[in-house]
Design an enzyme around this catalytic site. Structure first.
Site, PDB file in Angstrom:
ATOM      1  N   ASP A   1      -5.102  10.413   8.548  1.00  0.00           N
ATOM      2  CA  ASP A   1      -3.806   9.970   9.036  1.00  0.00           C
ATOM      3  C   ASP A   1      -3.378  10.729  10.288  1.00  0.00           C
ATOM      4  O   ASP A   1      -3.604  11.925  10.427  1.00  0.00           O
ATOM      5  CB  ASP A   1      -2.754  10.167   7.940  1.00  0.00           C
ATOM      6  CG  ASP A   1      -3.013   9.250   6.762  1.00  0.00           C
ATOM      7  OD1 ASP A   1      -2.998   8.028   6.969  1.00  0.00           O
ATOM      8  OD2 ASP A   1      -3.246   9.753   5.649  1.00  0.00           O
TER       9      ASP A   1
ATOM     10  N   GLU B   1       0.862  -1.175   0.000  1.00  0.00           N
ATOM     11  CA  GLU B   1       0.000   0.000   0.000  1.00  0.00           C
ATOM     12  C   GLU B   1       0.905   1.233   0.000  1.00  0.00           C
ATOM     13  O   GLU B   1       1.687   1.442   0.924  1.00  0.00           O
ATOM     14  CB  GLU B   1      -0.897   0.003   1.244  1.00  0.00           C
ATOM     15  CG  GLU B   1      -1.958   1.084   1.236  1.00  0.00           C
ATOM     16  CD  GLU B   1      -2.838   1.001   2.462  1.00  0.00           C
ATOM     17  OE1 GLU B   1      -2.758   1.924   3.288  1.00  0.00           O
ATOM     18  OE2 GLU B   1      -3.587   0.003   2.593  1.00  0.00           O
TER      19      GLU B   1
END
Length: 280
Positions: free
Chosen positions: A60, A49
């Site tokens: 995030d 990924e």
């Protein structure tokens, strides 16, 4: 069948728990990314990924945000990420690569042109955090026409209606977020994750990926007892940042090898169909 879907069929047949590491493209420097990808595959990663640097990565936590900022400061853009995938493909034609990012860089290029370039580079899947299923029908169809799977997020707060919408459109695998909040922080309740994964599997045969908060081999192994794969990101970013950038690939490889060994020791079969993934 897409390369990603074919890979998950092989994992299921072999009763292998897939390991999906996340790294931010261009971190700790642009020249290191492809080498890090190869080192993780050599150590036992099954899917890579690759994060596309973005200025406002809302899903995030601070560790991945700083990696995004560092990569952007070095001038890494979406086209550079696609070039990295193309370079990776020169030596590895088989390992699936999933890009994780946000809509803005895609829309700056244009969706159709981006998908053409992504397919040409060897991209197999996309996680676009701010493309909800309600707004992604045409994009999903166009991606799948090029052999690219569009992977949607499910969270502990996702209700039955959202679950049904995601499962109706998802391909490749579903990315289940192991807890509320951003990447890299908080405790993962493995029993709660197992219950949610089981519910998803009762509704669909698609593989499930679990992400956010997996930092060590013990937690990865516990999640994998009800899963097809484990996705880990924040801890890898920390390791890449902790020491000489010239040895970043070796540090990532050693960590992945430890997680791979723990997953290979998993002795409980996944519930229902296939397995699931645990993550960033």
């Amino acid at each position: 069948m897409s390369r990603l879907a074919a890979a998950f069929e092989r994992f299921a047949a072999a009763r292998r728990k897939a390991l999906i590491p996340y790294v931010t493209a261009g971190f700790p420097n642009p020249g290191a990314t492809v080498g890090i990808m190869h080192a993780m595959v050599a150590a036992g990663a099954d899917v890579i990924e690759l994060g596309v640097p973005f200025s406002d990565p809302m899903a995030d936590g601070p560790v991945v945000q700083r990696a995004n900022e560092a990569a952007l400061a070095l001038g890494v853009a979406l086209r550079d990420v696609l070039a990295m995938v193309g370079e990776f493909r020169e030596r590895d034609p088989d390992t699936p690569v999933v890009l994780m990012g946000y809509a803005n860089p895609i829309e700056r290029i244009g969706a159709e042109r981006f998908l053409d370039d992504a397919a040409r580079s060897g991209v197999d899947g996309l996680v676009v955090v701010d493309y909800p299923p309600e707004e992604s029908g045409d994009f999903s169809v166009a991606a799948r026409a090029r052999g690219i799977d569009l992977i949607f997020l499910l969270a502990p707060t996702s209700g039955e209606e959202r679950l049904a919408r995601v499962l109706a459109m998802a391909s490749g695998y579903v990315y289940y977020v192991s807890r509320k909040g951003v990447t890299g922080a908080g405790h993962v309740d493995t029993e709660e994750v197992a219950a949610h994964v089981a519910a998803i599997k009762r509704a669909s045969s698609i593989p499930v990926g679990v992400g956010f908060g997996i930092r060590d081999a013990a937690t990865a192994r516990a999640i994998a007892r009800n899963a097809d794969a484990v996705i880990i990101g924040t801890r890898i970013i920390q390791l890449l940042d902790d020491g000489d950038p010239a040895h970043a690939a070796q540090r990532a490889g050693r960590f992945i090898a430890g997680i791979r060994a723990a997953l290979d020791e998993t002795d409980e079969p996944a519930q229902a169909h296939g397995n699931a993934a645990a993550g960033r």
